[in-house]
Write a protein that holds these residues in place. Structure first.
Motif, PDB file in Angstrom:
ATOM      1  N   GLY A 163       0.814  -1.212   0.000  1.00  0.00           N
ATOM      2  CA  GLY A 163       0.000   0.000   0.000  1.00  0.00           C
ATOM      3  C   GLY A 163       0.843   1.255   0.000  1.00  0.00           C
ATOM      4  N   TYR A 164       1.895   1.261   0.816  1.00  0.00           N
ATOM      5  CA  TYR A 164       2.778   2.425   0.879  1.00  0.00           C
ATOM      6  C   TYR A 164       3.491   2.649  -0.450  1.00  0.00           C
ATOM      7  CZ  TYR A 164       7.511   4.271   1.379  1.00  0.00           C
ATOM      8  OH  TYR A 164       8.684   4.913   1.163  1.00  0.00           O
ATOM      9  N   LEU A 165       3.982   1.581  -1.071  1.00  0.00           N
ATOM     10  CA  LEU A 165       4.692   1.724  -2.345  1.00  0.00           C
ATOM     11  C   LEU A 165       3.759   2.203  -3.454  1.00  0.00           C
ATOM     12  CD1 LEU A 165       7.020  -1.421  -2.349  1.00  0.00           C
ATOM     13  CD2 LEU A 165       7.643   0.968  -1.953  1.00  0.00           C
ATOM     14  N   ALA A 166       2.522   1.737  -3.448  1.00  0.00           N
ATOM     15  CA  ALA A 166       1.567   2.183  -4.463  1.00  0.00           C
ATOM     16  C   ALA A 166       1.316   3.681  -4.339  1.00  0.00           C
ATOM     17  CB  ALA A 166       0.256   1.408  -4.326  1.00  0.00           C
ATOM     18  N   ALA A 167       1.133   4.159  -3.115  1.00  0.00           N
ATOM     19  CA  ALA A 167       0.907   5.589  -2.909  1.00  0.00           C
ATOM     20  C   ALA A 167       2.124   6.399  -3.333  1.00  0.00           C
ATOM     21  CB  ALA A 167       0.579   5.852  -1.439  1.00  0.00           C
ATOM     22  N   PHE A 191      -6.537   3.087  -5.740  1.00  0.00           N
ATOM     23  CA  PHE A 191      -6.023   2.405  -4.548  1.00  0.00           C
ATOM     24  C   PHE A 191      -6.958   1.271  -4.123  1.00  0.00           C
ATOM     25  CE2 PHE A 191      -3.713   6.508  -3.147  1.00  0.00           C
ATOM     26  CZ  PHE A 191      -2.579   6.124  -3.834  1.00  0.00           C
ATOM     27  N   ALA A 192      -8.262   1.499  -4.197  1.00  0.00           N
ATOM     28  CA  ALA A 192      -9.225   0.468  -3.799  1.00  0.00           C
ATOM     29  C   ALA A 192      -9.101  -0.765  -4.693  1.00  0.00           C
ATOM     30  CB  ALA A 192     -10.641   1.032  -3.847  1.00  0.00           C
ATOM     31  N   ALA A 193      -9.011  -0.546  -6.003  1.00  0.00           N
ATOM     32  CA  ALA A 193      -8.869  -1.679  -6.924  1.00  0.00           C
ATOM     33  C   ALA A 193      -7.553  -2.410  -6.685  1.00  0.00           C
ATOM     34  CB  ALA A 193      -8.956  -1.179  -8.361  1.00  0.00           C
ATOM     35  N   TYR A 194      -6.495  -1.654  -6.513  1.00  0.00           N
ATOM     36  CA  TYR A 194      -5.178  -2.242  -6.252  1.00  0.00           C
ATOM     37  C   TYR A 194      -5.200  -3.042  -4.950  1.00  0.00           C
ATOM     38  CZ  TYR A 194      -0.214  -2.226  -4.864  1.00  0.00           C
ATOM     39  OH  TYR A 194       1.034  -2.577  -4.437  1.00  0.00           O
ATOM     40  N   ALA A 195      -5.873  -2.513  -3.934  1.00  0.00           N
ATOM     41  CA  ALA A 195      -5.935  -3.196  -2.642  1.00  0.00           C
ATOM     42  C   ALA A 195      -6.639  -4.536  -2.761  1.00  0.00           C
ATOM     43  CB  ALA A 195      -6.636  -2.305  -1.615  1.00  0.00           C
ATOM     44  N   VAL A 196      -7.717  -4.591  -3.507  1.00  0.00           N
ATOM     45  CA  VAL A 196      -8.441  -5.849  -3.682  1.00  0.00           C
ATOM     46  C   VAL A 196      -7.554  -6.880  -4.376  1.00  0.00           C
ATOM     47  CG1 VAL A 196     -10.374  -6.951  -4.866  1.00  0.00           C
ATOM     48  CG2 VAL A 196     -10.721  -4.781  -3.664  1.00  0.00           C
ATOM     49  N   ALA A 231      -3.040   1.490   4.354  1.00  0.00           N
ATOM     50  CA  ALA A 231      -1.661   1.959   4.208  1.00  0.00           C
ATOM     51  C   ALA A 231      -1.529   2.932   3.044  1.00  0.00           C
ATOM     52  CB  ALA A 231      -0.723   0.765   4.012  1.00  0.00           C
ATOM     53  N   ALA A 232      -2.185   2.626   1.924  1.00  0.00           N
ATOM     54  CA  ALA A 232      -2.100   3.500   0.755  1.00  0.00           C
ATOM     55  C   ALA A 232      -2.730   4.858   1.032  1.00  0.00           C
ATOM     56  CB  ALA A 232      -2.784   2.833  -0.442  1.00  0.00           C
ATOM     57  N   MET A 233      -3.868   4.872   1.710  1.00  0.00           N
ATOM     58  CA  MET A 233      -4.549   6.137   1.969  1.00  0.00           C
ATOM     59  C   MET A 233      -3.771   6.995   2.963  1.00  0.00           C
ATOM     60  SD  MET A 233      -6.939   6.254  -0.104  1.00  0.00           S
ATOM     61  CE  MET A 233      -7.123   7.924   0.453  1.00  0.00           C
ATOM     62  N   ILE A 234      -3.239   6.370   4.006  1.00  0.00           N
ATOM     63  CA  ILE A 234      -2.458   7.143   4.974  1.00  0.00           C
ATOM     64  C   ILE A 234      -1.210   7.711   4.309  1.00  0.00           C
ATOM     65  CG2 ILE A 234      -0.987   6.897   7.007  1.00  0.00           C
ATOM     66  CD1 ILE A 234      -3.908   7.282   7.646  1.00  0.00           C
ATOM     67  N   ALA A 235      -0.511   6.875   3.546  1.00  0.00           N
ATOM     68  CA  ALA A 235       0.698   7.354   2.872  1.00  0.00           C
ATOM     69  C   ALA A 235       0.369   8.471   1.894  1.00  0.00           C
ATOM     70  CB  ALA A 235       1.375   6.194   2.140  1.00  0.00           C
ATOM     71  N   SER A 236      -0.702   8.319   1.133  1.00  0.00           N
ATOM     72  CA  SER A 236      -1.077   9.330   0.147  1.00  0.00           C
ATOM     73  C   SER A 236      -1.480  10.635   0.823  1.00  0.00           C
ATOM     74  CB  SER A 236      -2.223   8.807  -0.727  1.00  0.00           C
ATOM     75  OG  SER A 236      -2.458   9.654  -1.824  1.00  0.00           O
ATOM     76  N   ALA A 237      -2.185  10.541   1.947  1.00  0.00           N
ATOM     77  CA  ALA A 237      -2.603  11.755   2.654  1.00  0.00           C
ATOM     78  C   ALA A 237      -1.405  12.505   3.228  1.00  0.00           C
ATOM     79  CB  ALA A 237      -3.578  11.386   3.769  1.00  0.00           C
ATOM     80  N   VAL A 317      -8.542   9.168   3.768  1.00  0.00           N
ATOM     81  CA  VAL A 317      -9.409   9.769   2.747  1.00  0.00           C
ATOM     82  C   VAL A 317      -9.600  11.254   3.021  1.00  0.00           C
ATOM     83  CG1 VAL A 317     -11.752   9.800   1.824  1.00  0.00           C
ATOM     84  CG2 VAL A 317     -10.573   7.624   2.153  1.00  0.00           C
ATOM     85  N   VAL A 318      -9.925  11.589   4.261  1.00  0.00           N
ATOM     86  CA  VAL A 318     -10.114  13.000   4.610  1.00  0.00           C
ATOM     87  C   VAL A 318      -8.823  13.778   4.395  1.00  0.00           C
ATOM     88  CG1 VAL A 318     -10.595  14.593   6.506  1.00  0.00           C
ATOM     89  CG2 VAL A 318     -11.988  12.531   6.225  1.00  0.00           C
ATOM     90  N   GLY A 319      -7.695  13.197   4.790  1.00  0.00           N
ATOM     91  CA  GLY A 319      -6.415  13.873   4.619  1.00  0.00           C
ATOM     92  C   GLY A 319      -6.089  14.142   3.169  1.00  0.00           C
ATOM     93  N   LEU A 320      -6.344  13.169   2.292  1.00  0.00           N
ATOM     94  CA  LEU A 320      -6.044  13.360   0.871  1.00  0.00           C
ATOM     95  C   LEU A 320      -6.971  14.401   0.249  1.00  0.00           C
ATOM     96  CD1 LEU A 320      -4.435  12.525  -1.610  1.00  0.00           C
ATOM     97  CD2 LEU A 320      -6.146  10.739  -2.030  1.00  0.00           C
ATOM     98  N   LEU A 321      -8.245  14.360   0.599  1.00  0.00           N
ATOM     99  CA  LEU A 321      -9.191  15.325   0.031  1.00  0.00           C
ATOM    100  C   LEU A 321      -8.860  16.746   0.478  1.00  0.00           C
ATOM    101  CD1 LEU A 321     -12.562  13.372   0.337  1.00  0.00           C
ATOM    102  CD2 LEU A 321     -11.144  13.690  -1.692  1.00  0.00           C
TER     103      LEU A 321
END
Length: 353
Positions: A163-167, A191-196, A231-237, A317-321
């Motif tokens: 997740g971190y590397l994707a972000a 990120f959601a598709a990648y996570a699945v 992990a992806a959302m936190i890293a991206s935010a 999500v909130v952080g990225l937005l």
């Protein structure tokens, strides 16, 4: 042919020095965290259940507690509550007396084999000194293909790292802060598709491919997808708000502190005091606990790890937005729409023929 632009030393030297110093700090922190946490694992206050009113078991438990701090008694009102505590991962074992005048120690090695070994050793010695017969039953055994119980941790590390590397990769390619809410939505969907996909891939690897667990593949895949997405959302935010500096902070949270503090290599009760509770809020620890719960334990033990990861997703999500609304729109105003962004929304490098 693309070439690096000629930049005066006074322009690139401060930034380069800052990057190297940041990397040095992370590497030093990595060494300190891993060596400090794992070089001398010492069990303290390993929880073991006992039923109120079970006088023989309570007497043995009290004697053990007076002699060592390795065991922490956890009292339950009745045997059913004690059993629920074992399958709910509140305790590593339950000590009860038997009608024949002996003791029964029921353990759950799937929670942490090293912890249950300590429990076995302590009460075996206590029973020997008290000349009491002791029967040990492992109610929730670890898989024979994973005798040290490390697969949940390493699987969690793979999910979180993915997740971190994707972000990070997407941030480097398209900019750490999306320039519009529409682009932010596309990033979240990606990120959601990648996570699945990664969740399913990891479950298949530890299931049918390596045959570590030949069951609960859908449950592991679902846990993995949630962990990767969190992990992806936190890293991206974090990267969306802090740019390149955010990458270092994410490594600090998810790797430098996250892995040794996850309780996956050694149970939390074996770690230094400052790391013992970290598994209850960091992403690697929550993921490790949730995988163990999904594979081995009562689904009721999934409550907090599941809620914790969902909370991280919401924060991400909130952080990225919000980063999109602040930093992303500023970057869009500074540069034309056809200008390719960089990781820190800096002007693109020049090209020379």
């Amino acid at each position: 042919m693309d070439e690096e632009p000629d930049i005066p030393v006074r322009a690139w030297l401060p930034r380069t020095a800052a990057l190297l110093l940041g990397t040095l700090a992370l590497a030093t922190g990595f060494i300190a965290a891993y060596v400090g946490a794992l070089h001398d694992p010492t069990p303290r206050d390993v929880p073991v259940g006992v039923v109120l009113g079970d006088q023989r078991a309570q007497a043995v438990m009290a004697a053990v507690r007076r002699e060592t701090d390795k065991i922490e008694p956890i009292e339950y009102d009745d045997p059913a509550a004690a059993d629920d505590g074992l399958t709910g991962r509140e305790v590593y074992g339950v000590l009860t007396s038997t009608p024949e005048g002996g003791l029964l120690l029921t353990t759950a090695s799937a929670a942490a084999p090293a912890a249950t070994e300590v429990v076995d050793q302590v009460f075996a010695e206590a029973a020997r000194r008290g000349d009491l017969p002791l029967t040990v039953t492992d109610e929730v055994p670890v898989e024979q293909s994973d005798p040290r119980g490390l697969v949940p941790f390493y699987l969690a590390v793979g999910y979180v790292l993915g997740g971190y590397l994707a972000a990070t990769a997407l941030g480097l390619r398209t900019g750490t802060a999306p320039r519009s809410l529409a682009r932010a939505g596309l990033r979240i969907a990606a990120f959601a598709a990648y996570a699945v996909v990664l969740g399913v891939a990891g479950a298949l690897v530890v299931g049918p491919v390596l045959d570590v667990w030949h069951h609960d593949v859908p449950a592991v895949a679902a846990v993995g997808a949630l962990a990767v997405f969190a992990a992806a959302m936190i890293a991206s935010a974090v990267q969306g708000w802090l740019g390149l500096l955010g990458t270092g902070l994410v490594i600090l949270l998810l790797v430098v502190l996250g892995n040794p503090g996850s309780g996956g290599i050694y149970a939390p009760e074996f770690l230094p005091t400052w790391l013992r509770g970290m598994h209850r809020w960091n992403v690697p620890g929550l993921t490790t606990d949730l995988i163990k719960s999904a594979v081995y334990f009562d689904r009721r033990s999934m409550g907090w790890p599941l809620a914790g990861l969902a909370l991280w997703v919401a924060v991400g999500v909130v952080g990225l937005l919000t980063a999109t609304l602040v930093r992303g729109r500023r970057a869009a105003a500074r540069h034309p729409a056809n200008t390719p962004p960089t990781s820190d929304d800096a002007p693109p490098r020049t090209e020379r023929g």
